[in-house]
Scaffold this motif. Structure first.
Motif, mmCIF file in Angstrom:
data_model
loop_
_atom_site.group_PDB
_atom_site.id
_atom_site.type_symbol
_atom_site.label_atom_id
_atom_site.label_comp_id
_atom_site.label_asym_id
_atom_site.label_seq_id
_atom_site.Cartn_x
_atom_site.Cartn_y
_atom_site.Cartn_z
ATOM 1 N N ARG A 210 0.863 -1.186 0.000
ATOM 2 C CA ARG A 210 0.000 0.000 0.000
ATOM 3 C C ARG A 210 0.896 1.231 0.000
ATOM 4 N NH1 ARG A 210 -5.528 -0.033 1.476
ATOM 5 N NH2 ARG A 210 -6.258 2.087 1.685
ATOM 6 N N THR B 17 2.367 6.115 2.896
ATOM 7 C CA THR B 17 2.894 5.103 3.803
ATOM 8 C C THR B 17 4.423 5.179 3.716
ATOM 9 O OG1 THR B 17 2.951 3.419 2.072
ATOM 10 C CG2 THR B 17 0.912 3.580 3.386
ATOM 11 N N GLU C 248 -2.240 6.033 2.433
ATOM 12 C CA GLU C 248 -3.335 5.865 3.390
ATOM 13 C C GLU C 248 -4.400 6.887 3.003
ATOM 14 O OE1 GLU C 248 -3.825 3.646 5.713
ATOM 15 O OE2 GLU C 248 -1.866 2.710 5.406
ATOM 16 N N ARG C 249 -5.594 6.395 2.745
ATOM 17 C CA ARG C 249 -6.673 7.268 2.315
ATOM 18 C C ARG C 249 -7.598 7.554 3.486
ATOM 19 N NH1 ARG C 249 -5.239 3.248 -0.816
ATOM 20 N NH2 ARG C 249 -4.997 3.447 -3.041
ATOM 21 N N THR C 250 -7.948 8.819 3.633
ATOM 22 C CA THR C 250 -8.986 9.201 4.581
ATOM 23 C C THR C 250 -10.064 9.912 3.785
ATOM 24 O OG1 THR C 250 -7.993 11.353 5.092
ATOM 25 C CG2 THR C 250 -7.316 9.480 6.461
#
Length: 127
Positions: A46, A58, A49-51
């Protein structure tokens, strides 16, 4: 990863959101998400990091971003060095004179390799 993947990831990693990356790439946010997932699936890690509002890299994404920038720069440098070994003149020529358009096309006869485009507008608006 391909060089196209690295270039794509450079744009994504420098954006604050997937929507911003999509605007920079001139594609839709779902297209960015789909390509990013395909890259992550291919390499098995990955990268982001998706919000709901923001994205963050990462550790692996940080590595790809920094090393990818170096790889892209090295490829561009190699391309320029190889291009300089040819005897033909290469580069960009920007002309703000419509009557010269036909003259530019005549350079084909001289064997000059070029890319040409035409824009219409005031000299102050042309870039």
């Amino acid at each position: 990863m391909t060089t196209d993947d690295l270039t794509f990831f450079q744009v994504v990693s420098s954006a604050t959101s997937l929507a911003e990356a999509a605007r920079r790439l001139n594609v839709t946010p779902p297209a960015v998400t789909q390509r990013l997932r395909a890259i992550e699936d291919r390499i098995g890690v990955r990268l982001i990091e998706r919000t709901s509002r923001r994205l963050s890299l990462t550790d692996e994404g940080e590595l790809v971003a920094s090393e990818g920038a170096s790889i892209i720069a090295a490829i561009e440098d190699l391309s320029e060095r190889l291009a300089s070994r040819t005897s033909k003149v290469r580069g960009h020529l920007r002309v703000a004179a419509p009557w010269l358009w036909q003259a530019i096309h005549r350079t084909d006869r001289a064997g000059i390799r070029k890319e040409a485009s035409r824009s219409v507008g005031d000299a102050g608006t042309l870039r």
